[in-house]
Design a protein around this motif. Structure first.
Motif, PDB file in Angstrom:
ATOM      1  N   GLN A 150      20.582  16.758   0.044  1.00 42.56           N
ATOM      2  CA  GLN A 150      20.551  15.299  -0.099  1.00 42.56           C
ATOM      3  C   GLN A 150      19.301  14.881  -0.849  1.00 42.56           C
ATOM      4  OE1 GLN A 150      21.103  13.761   3.966  1.00 42.56           O
ATOM      5  NE2 GLN A 150      23.113  13.057   3.285  1.00 42.56           N
ATOM      6  N   LEU A 151      19.477  13.932  -1.750  1.00 43.04           N
ATOM      7  CA  LEU A 151      18.377  13.320  -2.480  1.00 43.04           C
ATOM      8  C   LEU A 151      18.487  11.814  -2.267  1.00 43.04           C
ATOM      9  CD1 LEU A 151      19.216  16.028  -4.096  1.00 43.04           C
ATOM     10  CD2 LEU A 151      17.837  15.040  -5.931  1.00 43.04           C
ATOM     11  N   VAL A 152      17.406  11.211  -1.814  1.00 42.92           N
ATOM     12  CA  VAL A 152      17.411   9.782  -1.523  1.00 42.92           C
ATOM     13  C   VAL A 152      16.269   9.114  -2.282  1.00 42.92           C
ATOM     14  CG1 VAL A 152      17.276   8.009   0.244  1.00 42.92           C
ATOM     15  CG2 VAL A 152      18.405  10.193   0.751  1.00 42.92           C
ATOM     16  N   GLU A 153      16.646   8.250  -3.228  1.00 44.71           N
ATOM     17  CA  GLU A 153      15.658   7.523  -4.013  1.00 44.71           C
ATOM     18  C   GLU A 153      15.287   6.207  -3.327  1.00 44.71           C
ATOM     19  OE1 GLU A 153      18.654   9.188  -7.167  1.00 44.71           O
ATOM     20  OE2 GLU A 153      18.750   8.213  -5.201  1.00 44.71           O
ATOM     21  N   SER A 154      14.063   5.764  -3.596  1.00 41.16           N
ATOM     22  CA  SER A 154      13.614   4.465  -3.110  1.00 41.16           C
ATOM     23  C   SER A 154      12.527   3.948  -4.043  1.00 41.16           C
ATOM     24  CB  SER A 154      13.079   4.566  -1.681  1.00 41.16           C
ATOM     25  OG  SER A 154      11.976   5.449  -1.626  1.00 41.16           O
ATOM     26  N   GLY A 155      12.195   2.676  -3.887  1.00 46.98           N
ATOM     27  CA  GLY A 155      11.088   2.102  -4.639  1.00 46.98           C
ATOM     28  C   GLY A 155      11.483   1.217  -5.799  1.00 46.98           C
ATOM     29  N   GLY A 156      12.771   1.127  -6.081  1.00 45.71           N
ATOM     30  CA  GLY A 156      13.190   0.250  -7.168  1.00 45.71           C
ATOM     31  C   GLY A 156      13.028  -1.213  -6.794  1.00 45.71           C
ATOM     32  N   LEU A 200       5.898  -0.017 -10.924  1.00 45.24           N
ATOM     33  CA  LEU A 200       6.665   0.390  -9.758  1.00 45.24           C
ATOM     34  C   LEU A 200       6.465   1.879  -9.558  1.00 45.24           C
ATOM     35  CD1 LEU A 200      10.161  -1.357 -10.230  1.00 45.24           C
ATOM     36  CD2 LEU A 200       8.497  -1.858  -8.437  1.00 45.24           C
ATOM     37  N   ARG A 201       6.596   2.320  -8.304  1.00 44.49           N
ATOM     38  CA  ARG A 201       6.584   3.752  -8.024  1.00 44.49           C
ATOM     39  C   ARG A 201       7.868   4.122  -7.307  1.00 44.49           C
ATOM     40  NH1 ARG A 201       2.741   7.915  -4.604  1.00 44.49           N
ATOM     41  NH2 ARG A 201       3.732   6.934  -2.805  1.00 44.49           N
ATOM     42  N   LEU A 202       8.632   4.978  -7.945  1.00 42.74           N
ATOM     43  CA  LEU A 202       9.861   5.479  -7.336  1.00 42.74           C
ATOM     44  C   LEU A 202       9.566   6.754  -6.553  1.00 42.74           C
ATOM     45  CD1 LEU A 202      12.385   5.090 -10.301  1.00 42.74           C
ATOM     46  CD2 LEU A 202      11.629   3.384  -8.635  1.00 42.74           C
ATOM     47  N   VAL A 253       8.931   6.889 -22.740  1.00 45.03           N
ATOM     48  CA  VAL A 253       8.129   6.590 -21.545  1.00 45.03           C
ATOM     49  C   VAL A 253       6.769   7.288 -21.555  1.00 45.03           C
ATOM     50  CG1 VAL A 253      10.243   6.278 -20.215  1.00 45.03           C
ATOM     51  CG2 VAL A 253       9.010   8.459 -20.077  1.00 45.03           C
ATOM     52  N   LYS A 254       6.514   8.111 -22.562  1.00 45.68           N
ATOM     53  CA  LYS A 254       5.238   8.822 -22.623  1.00 45.68           C
ATOM     54  C   LYS A 254       4.072   7.849 -22.628  1.00 45.68           C
ATOM     55  CE  LYS A 254       6.500  13.120 -24.936  1.00 45.68           C
ATOM     56  NZ  LYS A 254       6.486  13.875 -26.217  1.00 45.68           N
ATOM     57  N   GLY A 255       3.064   8.157 -21.819  1.00 41.23           N
ATOM     58  CA  GLY A 255       1.893   7.301 -21.730  1.00 41.23           C
ATOM     59  C   GLY A 255       2.046   6.150 -20.760  1.00 41.23           C
ATOM     60  N   ARG A 256       3.264   5.907 -20.280  1.00 37.90           N
ATOM     61  CA  ARG A 256       3.492   4.811 -19.326  1.00 37.90           C
ATOM     62  C   ARG A 256       3.955   5.320 -17.967  1.00 37.90           C
ATOM     63  NH1 ARG A 256       7.415   1.216 -20.204  1.00 37.90           N
ATOM     64  NH2 ARG A 256       8.743   2.650 -21.379  1.00 37.90           N
ATOM     65  N   PHE A 257       4.740   6.392 -17.954  1.00 38.53           N
ATOM     66  CA  PHE A 257       5.296   6.937 -16.715  1.00 38.53           C
ATOM     67  C   PHE A 257       4.607   8.257 -16.384  1.00 38.53           C
ATOM     68  CE2 PHE A 257       9.868   4.995 -16.959  1.00 38.53           C
ATOM     69  CZ  PHE A 257       9.311   3.747 -17.149  1.00 38.53           C
ATOM     70  N   THR A 258       4.474   8.522 -15.084  1.00 38.65           N
ATOM     71  CA  THR A 258       3.905   9.781 -14.620  1.00 38.65           C
ATOM     72  C   THR A 258       4.751  10.334 -13.478  1.00 38.65           C
ATOM     73  OG1 THR A 258       1.666   9.043 -15.174  1.00 38.65           O
ATOM     74  CG2 THR A 258       1.870  10.939 -13.697  1.00 38.65           C
ATOM     75  N   ILE A 259       5.197  11.569 -13.644  1.00 36.23           N
ATOM     76  CA  ILE A 259       5.960  12.234 -12.587  1.00 36.23           C
ATOM     77  C   ILE A 259       5.008  13.123 -11.792  1.00 36.23           C
ATOM     78  CG2 ILE A 259       6.628  14.204 -14.036  1.00 36.23           C
ATOM     79  CD1 ILE A 259       9.364  14.157 -12.595  1.00 36.23           C
ATOM     80  N   SER A 260       5.237  13.202 -10.489  1.00 36.53           N
ATOM     81  CA  SER A 260       4.422  14.071  -9.632  1.00 36.53           C
ATOM     82  C   SER A 260       5.280  14.521  -8.457  1.00 36.53           C
ATOM     83  CB  SER A 260       3.172  13.339  -9.150  1.00 36.53           C
ATOM     84  OG  SER A 260       3.516  12.212  -8.366  1.00 36.53           O
ATOM     85  N   MET A 267       5.585   4.218 -12.680  1.00 35.48           N
ATOM     86  CA  MET A 267       5.986   3.534 -13.905  1.00 35.48           C
ATOM     87  C   MET A 267       5.054   2.351 -14.130  1.00 35.48           C
ATOM     88  SD  MET A 267      10.124   3.646 -13.475  1.00 35.48           S
ATOM     89  CE  MET A 267      10.129   2.472 -12.144  1.00 35.48           C
ATOM     90  N   ASN A 268       4.290   2.408 -15.195  1.00 34.35           N
ATOM     91  CA  ASN A 268       3.350   1.353 -15.540  1.00 34.35           C
ATOM     92  C   ASN A 268       3.761   0.680 -16.846  1.00 34.35           C
ATOM     93  OD1 ASN A 268       1.744   2.079 -13.313  1.00 34.35           O
ATOM     94  ND2 ASN A 268       0.572   3.548 -14.545  1.00 34.35           N
TER      95      ASN A 268
END
Length: 126
Positions: A3-9, A18-20, A64-71, A83-84
């Motif tokens: 199961q994968l559950v997204e949140s933060g939208g 925003l941070r997803l 999205v380069k330079g604006r979004f960061t995945i971790s 997401m900035n």
């Protein structure tokens, strides 16, 4: 059962952030690559970003380069997308996806992922 559950939208003004989050259960998160995709109304699902399990290497779509960061936080079985400087064209349903079983490379194609979440809506107003 994986199961994968997204949140933060949510709804945010242009220029905002925003941070997803995507919480994973039912599989070994620490040996899986993770990715974010998005799908705007009437358009096909598009790659946003991915992070590998071995070294935490990352890749991004040019848009999205330079604006979004995945971790990722392996202790919490969670992947994030910070997401900035959001733009109206970032409006979409955002999905996280997992590529399980010690993948040898990061995929930007949706075909490379085994399981998907239900998505979280991001709406950016101008």
């Amino acid at each position: 059962q994986v199961q994968l559950v997204e949140s933060g939208g949510g709804l945010v003004q242009a220029g905002g952030s925003l941070r997803l989050s995507c919480s994973v259960s039912g599989t070994t998160f620490s040996t899986s690559n993770m990715a974010w995709f998005r799908q705007a109304p009437g358009k096909e699902r598009m790659f946003v970003s991915a992070i590998d399990w071995r070294r935490g290497a990352t890749i991004y779509a040019d848009s999205v380069k330079g604006r979004f960061t995945i971790s990722r936080d392996n202790a919490k079985n969670t992947v994030y997308l910070q997401m900035n400087n959001l733009k109206p064209e970032d409006t979409a349903l955002y999905y996280c996806a997992i590529d399980t079983g010690y993948p040898v490379r990061i995929e930007s194609s949706s075909r490379g992922y085994d399981y998907w979440g239900q998505g979280t809506q991001v709406t950016v107003s101008s």
